[in-house]
Design a protein around this motif. Structure first.
Motif, PDB file in Angstrom:
ATOM      1  N   LEU A  63       0.819  -1.205   0.000  1.00 54.36           N
ATOM      2  CA  LEU A  63       0.000   0.000   0.000  1.00 54.36           C
ATOM      3  C   LEU A  63       0.854   1.257   0.000  1.00 54.36           C
ATOM      4  CD1 LEU A  63      -2.961  -0.680   2.480  1.00 54.36           C
ATOM      5  CD2 LEU A  63      -3.097  -0.343   0.009  1.00 54.36           C
ATOM      6  N   ALA A  64       0.359   2.282  -0.684  1.00 55.62           N
ATOM      7  CA  ALA A  64       1.001   3.595  -0.681  1.00 55.62           C
ATOM      8  C   ALA A  64      -0.090   4.652  -0.669  1.00 55.62           C
ATOM      9  CB  ALA A  64       1.883   3.773  -1.911  1.00 55.62           C
ATOM     10  N   VAL A  65       0.242   5.825  -0.142  1.00 52.37           N
ATOM     11  CA  VAL A  65      -0.677   6.949  -0.250  1.00 52.37           C
ATOM     12  C   VAL A  65      -0.744   7.355  -1.715  1.00 52.37           C
ATOM     13  CG1 VAL A  65      -1.133   9.324   0.454  1.00 52.37           C
ATOM     14  CG2 VAL A  65      -0.104   7.723   2.076  1.00 52.37           C
ATOM     15  N   MET A  66      -1.947   7.519  -2.235  1.00 54.02           N
ATOM     16  CA  MET A  66      -2.106   7.830  -3.647  1.00 54.02           C
ATOM     17  C   MET A  66      -1.597   9.226  -3.987  1.00 54.02           C
ATOM     18  SD  MET A  66      -5.585   8.117  -5.934  1.00 54.02           S
ATOM     19  CE  MET A  66      -5.987   6.382  -5.853  1.00 54.02           C
TER      20      MET A  66
ATOM     21  N   THR B 185      -9.553  -1.632 -10.307  1.00 53.83           N
ATOM     22  CA  THR B 185      -9.873  -2.947  -9.761  1.00 53.83           C
ATOM     23  C   THR B 185      -8.567  -3.665  -9.451  1.00 53.83           C
ATOM     24  OG1 THR B 185      -9.987  -3.924 -11.985  1.00 53.83           O
ATOM     25  CG2 THR B 185     -12.053  -3.159 -11.026  1.00 53.83           C
ATOM     26  N   ASN B 186      -8.585  -4.432  -8.359  1.00 54.00           N
ATOM     27  CA  ASN B 186      -7.432  -5.230  -7.930  1.00 54.00           C
ATOM     28  C   ASN B 186      -6.186  -4.391  -7.653  1.00 54.00           C
ATOM     29  OD1 ASN B 186      -8.897  -7.683  -8.200  1.00 54.00           O
ATOM     30  ND2 ASN B 186      -8.461  -7.701 -10.399  1.00 54.00           N
ATOM     31  N   LEU B 187      -6.379  -3.143  -7.226  1.00 54.32           N
ATOM     32  CA  LEU B 187      -5.251  -2.297  -6.862  1.00 54.32           C
ATOM     33  C   LEU B 187      -5.307  -1.862  -5.395  1.00 54.32           C
ATOM     34  CD1 LEU B 187      -4.641  -0.052 -10.020  1.00 54.32           C
ATOM     35  CD2 LEU B 187      -3.099  -1.724  -9.019  1.00 54.32           C
ATOM     36  N   LEU B 188      -6.094  -2.589  -4.591  1.00 54.76           N
ATOM     37  CA  LEU B 188      -6.129  -2.400  -3.137  1.00 54.76           C
ATOM     38  C   LEU B 188      -6.618  -1.017  -2.725  1.00 54.76           C
ATOM     39  CD1 LEU B 188      -2.626  -3.990  -2.312  1.00 54.76           C
ATOM     40  CD2 LEU B 188      -4.844  -5.144  -2.456  1.00 54.76           C
ATOM     41  N   TYR B 189      -7.394  -0.354  -3.565  1.00 57.24           N
ATOM     42  CA  TYR B 189      -7.844   1.004  -3.253  1.00 57.24           C
ATOM     43  C   TYR B 189      -8.723   1.013  -2.015  1.00 57.24           C
ATOM     44  CZ  TYR B 189     -10.148   5.527  -3.624  1.00 57.24           C
ATOM     45  OH  TYR B 189     -10.624   6.791  -3.354  1.00 57.24           O
TER      46      TYR B 189
END
Length: 238
Positions: free
Chosen positions: A32-35, A108-112
């Protein structure tokens, strides 16, 4: 020899302090990263005005090199999508003669996910790199000098923080000197709260949870996260 040992010990302590100051907030998952969003690119003085005929071909050509496809295009706006393995993402690119911007739409599938009252948006760390590459190649393709800003405002720009009165702005200035992890939250009624690691080497606190709880007690439950560690996460459209 003893003097050398003391100097080495001092250097070690200083380096540990620097590492502790730079330790980021624990997001709970290494992927995870801050967008980084939105991206604003301003063409600099002396650059020729950029038209739709200039930017659209560049976006289509350099975007295609990175898997981006333009799925919708109107004057001043394009929607782009990309599929990388099982990841899909869509962004909006808006433009004028003086610059352009890129804003996240969906994935999708990017852990948002969203935290901190909806202002802290997290996503797979690869997403930020993909957008960074897209921006770099568009800028190179246009061939004009440009300045890039990510997010609502630069972290150190105190006057940009919404809602705050003088005391709140003083608190934000103090927040900027605190060690990371650190967080700052704001509310429409002028309430604010700040949370940070109490001392280098101490246990990492949940600064996001702490700051939201503290702010909401005085902010009528309407607080949003403004800054986390070294970046502004506030969104003006919230």
């Amino acid at each position: 020899m003893s003097r050398l040992i003391r100097l080495c010990s001092l250097s070690l302590l200083l380096s540990q302090g620097l590492v502790a100051h730079a330790e980021p907030y624990n997001l709970g998952a290494f992927r995870l990263a801050v967008m980084d969003d939105p991206w604003r690119i301003e063409f600099q003085g002396g650059a020729k005005p950029v038209t739709r005929q200039d930017i659209e071909p560049v976006v289509k050509i350099v975007g295609a090199n990175r898997g981006w496809r333009v799925v919708n295009s109107t004057e001043g706006r394009m929607e782009l999508t990309n599929v990388i393995r099982d990841h899909t993402m869509s962004v909006e690119l808006t433009y004028s003669a003086t610059g352009y911007g890129i804003r996240y739409l969906q994935s999708t599938n990017l852990l948002y996910e969203e935290r901190g009252g909806g202002t802290l948006r997290l996503i797979h760390g690869n997403y930020n790199g993909w957008i960074k590459n897209l921006v770099s190649e568009i800028n190179a393709g246009l061939g004009v000098p440009a300045q890039t800003t990510i997010g609502f405002a630069p972290l150190e720009k105190v006057d940009a923080v919404p809602f705050l009165r003088e005391k709140g702005r003083d608190a934000y200035k103090e927040f900027l000197s605190k060690p990371t992890p650190r967080a700052f939250a704001i509310a429409p009624n002028g309430a604010w709260a700040s949370s940070s690691r109490s001392a280098p080497g101490s246990r990492q606190p949940d600064v996001v949870g702490n700051v939201m709880e503290s702010c909401n007690r005085r902010g009528n439950g309407e607080c949003k996260l403004y800054a986390l560690d070294e970046r502004v996460v506030w969104r003006s459209d919230r």
